[in-house]
Design an enzyme around this catalytic site. Structure first.
Site, PDB file in Angstrom:
ATOM      1  N   ASP A 108      28.824  45.352 -21.916  1.00 38.32           N
ATOM      2  CA  ASP A 108      27.992  44.227 -21.484  1.00 38.32           C
ATOM      3  C   ASP A 108      26.778  44.048 -22.395  1.00 38.32           C
ATOM      4  O   ASP A 108      26.507  44.895 -23.261  1.00 38.32           O
ATOM      5  CB  ASP A 108      27.554  44.409 -20.019  1.00 38.32           C
ATOM      6  CG  ASP A 108      27.064  45.833 -19.716  1.00 38.32           C
ATOM      7  OD1 ASP A 108      26.716  46.573 -20.666  1.00 38.32           O
ATOM      8  OD2 ASP A 108      27.034  46.199 -18.535  1.00 38.32           O
ATOM      9  N   ASN A 138      24.269  50.699  -6.677  1.00 42.06           N
ATOM     10  CA  ASN A 138      24.965  49.786  -5.762  1.00 42.06           C
ATOM     11  C   ASN A 138      26.477  49.754  -6.007  1.00 42.06           C
ATOM     12  O   ASN A 138      27.177  48.884  -5.500  1.00 42.06           O
ATOM     13  CB  ASN A 138      24.387  48.364  -5.874  1.00 42.06           C
ATOM     14  CG  ASN A 138      24.600  47.746  -7.250  1.00 42.06           C
ATOM     15  OD1 ASN A 138      25.186  48.358  -8.144  1.00 42.06           O
ATOM     16  ND2 ASN A 138      24.126  46.521  -7.432  1.00 42.06           N
ATOM     17  N   HIS A 155      27.999  49.241  -8.914  1.00 42.17           N
ATOM     18  CA  HIS A 155      28.493  48.371  -9.993  1.00 42.17           C
ATOM     19  C   HIS A 155      29.035  49.204 -11.158  1.00 42.17           C
ATOM     20  O   HIS A 155      28.615  50.345 -11.382  1.00 42.17           O
ATOM     21  CB  HIS A 155      27.444  47.346 -10.441  1.00 42.17           C
ATOM     22  CG  HIS A 155      26.322  47.852 -11.276  1.00 42.17           C
ATOM     23  ND1 HIS A 155      25.140  47.169 -11.433  1.00 42.17           N
ATOM     24  CD2 HIS A 155      26.169  48.982 -12.019  1.00 42.17           C
ATOM     25  CE1 HIS A 155      24.338  47.843 -12.233  1.00 42.17           C
ATOM     26  NE2 HIS A 155      24.933  48.943 -12.594  1.00 42.17           N
ATOM     27  N   GLU A 208      28.645  43.370 -10.255  1.00 42.22           N
ATOM     28  CA  GLU A 208      27.854  43.659  -9.068  1.00 42.22           C
ATOM     29  C   GLU A 208      28.727  43.527  -7.814  1.00 42.22           C
ATOM     30  O   GLU A 208      29.836  42.963  -7.884  1.00 42.22           O
ATOM     31  CB  GLU A 208      26.684  42.652  -8.991  1.00 42.22           C
ATOM     32  CG  GLU A 208      25.762  42.658 -10.220  1.00 42.22           C
ATOM     33  CD  GLU A 208      24.783  43.843 -10.253  1.00 42.22           C
ATOM     34  OE1 GLU A 208      25.120  44.935  -9.749  1.00 42.22           O
ATOM     35  OE2 GLU A 208      23.688  43.674 -10.808  1.00 42.22           O
TER      36      GLU A 208
HETATM   37  P1  PGA Z   1      22.210  54.397 -15.658  1.00 42.89           P
HETATM   38  O1  PGA Z   1      22.884  53.029 -15.248  1.00 42.89           O
HETATM   39  O2  PGA Z   1      23.185  55.111 -16.534  1.00 42.89           O
HETATM   40  O3  PGA Z   1      20.966  54.012 -16.388  1.00 42.89           O
HETATM   41  O4  PGA Z   1      21.933  55.155 -14.395  1.00 42.89           O
HETATM   42  C1  PGA Z   1      24.219  53.010 -14.920  1.00 42.89           C
HETATM   43  C2  PGA Z   1      24.609  51.617 -14.499  1.00 42.89           C
HETATM   44  O5  PGA Z   1      23.758  50.882 -13.953  1.00 42.89           O
HETATM   45  O6  PGA Z   1      25.775  51.256 -14.699  1.00 42.89           O
END
Ligand code: PGA
Length: 240
Positions: A67, A135, A137, A142
């Site tokens: 992304d 959450n 995702h 999301e």
């Molecule tokens: P993080 O984020 O590795 O910074 O915890 C993971 C994500 O939001 O997919």
């Protein structure tokens, strides 16, 4: 899903880096999809170490990323281009022309289509590393995302904005949308490794592994894939 529980984030990163090593040594021209965020940083440090030790050669790989934010230049230090250069690509022998990203600038609908075509042209992705949001995702898919989603522009949820705005000099600079591979795109990767550490990820990991397959926890769609390895530390894995 194969679950590997380890003691610390460091061990998790070493196990994950070993899986990269196996993949690239088995297929030197692997198509690899990389993730950004705090979860993979230590894994990338381990990959750089292996490269410096002569254990890994990235010269034939082709890279994709999950992304990118919409509307910020790739030179912005919060862009995922910048993240990948600083945390990995500048330190290994990957060829610049073999690096692919979804483009969050210009006509994003067209760019999303183009990205899917590039992946297809390369014969699909062999190996994908994923983090997971609190959450549930994966990439920027999301809650509410579905299995048929492909690369597209997505609205970020408030919880994602809260988690990520700390990286921006001015929190209000954080984009509210991103371009993200869809769940459908991700599930076509031949092999998937998801890493998570820390208590804040424990609920999401529980829902992903034990919960129903549901858009409420987008990571739960990984239950439908036949080659997913989940590597968690004790805190992230405390409910599974
Ligand atoms: P993080 O984020 O590795 O910074 O915890 C993971 C994500 O939001 O997919």
């Amino acid at each position: 899903m194969k679950i590997i529980k380890v003691d610390t984030h460091k061990t998790l990163s070493q196990v994950c880096a070993f899986m990269f090593e196996e993949q690239i040594n088995k297929k030197p021209n692997s198509k690899i999809c990389f993730a950004t965020g705090s979860s993979p940083v230590q894994t990338y440090i381990e990959l750089i170490k292996k490269y410096n030790q002569g254990l890994l050669d990235f010269s034939q790989i082709t890279t994709f990323n999950l992304d990118e934010y919409v509307g910020i230049p790739t030179t912005n230090k919060c862009s995922y281009h910048y993240f990948m250069d600083g945390n990995l690509f500048n330190h290994i022998n990957v060829k610049r022309e073999n690096i692919n990203f979804p483009n969050g600038n210009g006509n994003v609908v067209e760019e999303a289509k183009k990205y899917e075509e590039i992946i297809k042209k390369h014969g699909g992705i062999d190996f994908t590393i994923l983090g997971i949001g609190t959450n549930g995702h994966i990439a920027f898919n999301e809650p509410g995302s579905t299995i048929s989603d492909r690369t597209r522009e997505v609205q970020l949820t408030q919880s994602t904005i809260e988690s990520n705005k700390i990286y921006f000099d001015k929190p209000s600079d954080m984009p509210l949308t991103a371009i993200s591979m869809g769940i459908g795109t991700i599930l076509e990767s031949k092999k998937i490794v998801l890493i998570a550490s820390g208590t804040s990820k424990a609920n999401a990991i529980r829902d992903m592994v034990l919960g129903p397959v549901s858009p409420e926890c987008p990571a739960s769609f990984l239950q439908l894939h036949n080659d997913v390895t989940v590597i968690v530390d004790e805190e992230a894995g405390k409910y599974i």
